[in-house]
Design an enzyme around this catalytic site. Structure first.
Site, PDB file in Angstrom:
ATOM      1  N   GLY A  14       0.826  -1.210   0.000  1.00  0.00           N
ATOM      2  CA  GLY A  14       0.000   0.000   0.000  1.00  0.00           C
ATOM      3  C   GLY A  14       0.854   1.251   0.000  1.00  0.00           C
ATOM      4  O   GLY A  14       1.926   1.271   0.602  1.00  0.00           O
ATOM      5  N   ILE A 141       1.818   2.740   7.088  1.00  0.00           N
ATOM      6  CA  ILE A 141       1.128   3.591   8.074  1.00  0.00           C
ATOM      7  C   ILE A 141       0.759   2.776   9.310  1.00  0.00           C
ATOM      8  O   ILE A 141       0.454   3.337  10.347  1.00  0.00           O
ATOM      9  CB  ILE A 141      -0.152   4.234   7.494  1.00  0.00           C
ATOM     10  CG1 ILE A 141      -1.208   3.182   7.137  1.00  0.00           C
ATOM     11  CG2 ILE A 141       0.167   5.121   6.298  1.00  0.00           C
ATOM     12  CD1 ILE A 141      -2.603   3.745   6.969  1.00  0.00           C
ATOM     13  N   ASP A 142       0.790   1.439   9.197  1.00  0.00           N
ATOM     14  CA  ASP A 142       0.362   0.593  10.323  1.00  0.00           C
ATOM     15  C   ASP A 142       1.424   0.501  11.430  1.00  0.00           C
ATOM     16  O   ASP A 142       1.113   0.119  12.548  1.00  0.00           O
ATOM     17  CB  ASP A 142       0.059  -0.833   9.834  1.00  0.00           C
ATOM     18  CG  ASP A 142      -0.975  -0.858   8.723  1.00  0.00           C
ATOM     19  OD1 ASP A 142      -1.723   0.114   8.580  1.00  0.00           O
ATOM     20  OD2 ASP A 142      -1.020  -1.861   7.977  1.00  0.00           O
ATOM     21  N   ARG A 186      -4.771  -2.267  10.204  1.00  0.00           N
ATOM     22  CA  ARG A 186      -4.868  -3.714  10.038  1.00  0.00           C
ATOM     23  C   ARG A 186      -4.929  -4.415  11.402  1.00  0.00           C
ATOM     24  O   ARG A 186      -5.742  -4.034  12.215  1.00  0.00           O
ATOM     25  CB  ARG A 186      -3.698  -4.232   9.206  1.00  0.00           C
ATOM     26  CG  ARG A 186      -4.108  -5.380   8.286  1.00  0.00           C
ATOM     27  CD  ARG A 186      -2.915  -5.892   7.547  1.00  0.00           C
ATOM     28  NE  ARG A 186      -2.504  -4.994   6.512  1.00  0.00           N
ATOM     29  CZ  ARG A 186      -2.627  -5.262   5.209  1.00  0.00           C
ATOM     30  NH1 ARG A 186      -3.148  -6.393   4.828  1.00  0.00           N
ATOM     31  NH2 ARG A 186      -2.218  -4.394   4.311  1.00  0.00           N
ATOM     32  N   GLU A 237      -9.311  -0.424  12.864  1.00  0.00           N
ATOM     33  CA  GLU A 237     -10.196  -1.208  11.982  1.00  0.00           C
ATOM     34  C   GLU A 237     -10.191  -2.706  12.326  1.00  0.00           C
ATOM     35  O   GLU A 237     -11.134  -3.424  12.007  1.00  0.00           O
ATOM     36  CB  GLU A 237      -9.779  -1.022  10.521  1.00  0.00           C
ATOM     37  CG  GLU A 237      -8.353  -1.498  10.229  1.00  0.00           C
ATOM     38  CD  GLU A 237      -7.932  -1.328   8.782  1.00  0.00           C
ATOM     39  OE1 GLU A 237      -8.717  -0.859   7.956  1.00  0.00           O
ATOM     40  OE2 GLU A 237      -6.755  -1.666   8.479  1.00  0.00           O
ATOM     41  N   ARG A 281     -22.395   8.679  16.167  1.00  0.00           N
ATOM     42  CA  ARG A 281     -22.068   8.792  14.743  1.00  0.00           C
ATOM     43  C   ARG A 281     -20.678   8.235  14.466  1.00  0.00           C
ATOM     44  O   ARG A 281     -19.806   8.217  15.335  1.00  0.00           O
ATOM     45  CB  ARG A 281     -22.107  10.260  14.309  1.00  0.00           C
ATOM     46  CG  ARG A 281     -23.479  10.889  14.423  1.00  0.00           C
ATOM     47  CD  ARG A 281     -24.466  10.301  13.421  1.00  0.00           C
ATOM     48  NE  ARG A 281     -25.678  11.088  13.412  1.00  0.00           N
ATOM     49  CZ  ARG A 281     -25.914  12.063  12.537  1.00  0.00           C
ATOM     50  NH1 ARG A 281     -25.027  12.343  11.606  1.00  0.00           N
ATOM     51  NH2 ARG A 281     -27.032  12.754  12.611  1.00  0.00           N
TER      52      ARG A 281
END
Ligand code: F6P
Length: 375
Positions: A14, A141-142, A186, A237, A281
């Protein structure tokens, strides 16, 4: 006269901020310090397999330091040992590693600098075992790559996530809502944990600590009783409830890691609303975290990584990945990195920091992480 050394460079996996900064550092250092030649392969290992590349001169990397993405393109489906090829309307998987090695040799390359995350390092390890001279540069970025204290790309994603959390505070406060911000990362919680602390999150949920919905709701209700009529929840996530599962958004059959995560925050929002009756939200930041210009920290780290990678090539130290250890740029064998994931450990100082601020991690029983009261 001795022949010039020739380096190949590729970006795999990525994209993230800082890839171009590494390419620039590699090209400039190779040319300025060692009079080497550089070629860049397109779309990660796919370009090496398909022999798609371009020469990279100083002029080609001028002005790219601040650019997000990668001028070479990338792919997170190009494992040379399990390369997807469309046959009819189905993919078959071929071992194209010998083709990659052949192209490397035909081009007369002395080394390949492979910039990427866990997938790229695993492929690089395999190619190194086949005899390719490789130096790895850790990106993602992880921040979940084994063997380095930090990957480049993480700090930029952290800055974007923190800015988003700051902005979402306004609506949370004004409308007295529970706002859930879901960040990528991840299976590792680094991005959620760090941005949650930086953005003053009230509840931080990471994949390494499965959460209890009632603990989260109690925290929100307690805040309300104390006059804080809004709450900010930052969730990775890959987070999941105790006894539950991660939410898979899509399956990418051709990718070495086929699962794409995303959407756990929607599930949690329904549960929070159900228990607390407070309007809840969701904002899923997704790929926004992979884009944009790198932070100053990432520009420096990416540049240092690029310079060190070329130094290693010059020293003939192959099969190594450059790594940040404390404040030093060091290197470790790619064989030690491949196949491992660096996750948030329960003794991580960042977890203790969050608890000291009375931030909930979505479970009870983490008090042992807090400092003992001196008597
Ligand atoms: O590894 C970086 C990352 O952005 C993860 O945080 C995320 O789970 C994944 O890549 C998304 O991949 P894709 O761009 O293929 O959806």
């Amino acid at each position: 006269m001795a022949e010039k050394m020739k380096l190949g460079v590729l970006t795999g996996g990525g994209d993230c901020p800082g890839l171009n900064a590494v390419i620039r550092a590699v090209v400039k250092t190779a040319i300025n310090d060692y009079d080497m030649e550089v070629v860049g392969f397109f779309d990660g290992y796919q370009g090496l397999i398909e022999n798609r590349y371009r020469a990279l001169k100083a002029v080609d990397v001028s002005g790219i330091l601040t650019l997000g993405g990668t001028i070479l393109g990338t792919s997170n489906r190009a494992d040379p040992f399990n390369f997807p090829v469309l046959q009819g309307d189905e993919y078959i998987y071929l071992d194209r590693s010998s083709q990659a090695l052949q192209n490397f040799e035909r081009l007369g390359l002395d080394a390949l600098i492979a910039i990427g995350g866990d997938g790229t390092m695993a492929a690089s390890h395999g190619m190194a075992e086949k005899g390719m001279k490789i130096i790895g540069v850790p990106k993602t970025i992880d921040n979940d790559l084994w063997g380095t204290d930090q990957t480049f790309g993480f700090d930029s994603a952290l800055a974007s996530a923190t800015e988003a959390i700051d902005k979402i505070h306004s609506t949370a406060q004004s409308h007295h809502r529970v706002m859930i911000i879901e960040v990528m990362g991840r299976y590792a919680g680094w991005l959620a944990l760090a941005s949650g602390i930086a953005g003053g999150g009230d509840i931080i949920l990471i994949p390494e600590i499965p959460y209890q919905v009632d603990v989260i709701c109690d925290k929100i209700k307690t805040r309300n009783r104390r006059g804080k009529n809004f709450s900010i929840v930052v969730i990775g996530e890959g987070a999941m409830p105790e006894g539950g599962e991660m939410v898979v958004k899509r399956i990418v059959e051709t990718s070495p890691d086929k699962l794409r995560l995303g959407g756990i925050s929607n599930q949690l929002a329904g549960q929070i609303e159900g228990v607390t009756t407070l309007e809840t939200r969701v904002t899923i930041l997704g790929h926004l975290l992979r884009g944009g210009t790198p932070t100053a920290f990432d520009r420096i780290l990416a540049t240092q990584f690029g310079v060190r990678a070329v130094e290693l090539a010059n020293e003939g130290k192959f099969g190594e990945m450059v790594a940040l250890k404390g404040n030093e740029i060091e290197h470790i064998p790619i064989s030690e990195v491949a196949g491992k994931t660096r996750k948030v450990q329960l003794d991580s100082p960042l977890l203790k920091t969050a608890l000291s601020l009375d931030t909930s991690l979505g479970v009870e029983g983490l008090e042992m992480l807090k400092p003992e009261v001196a008597v």
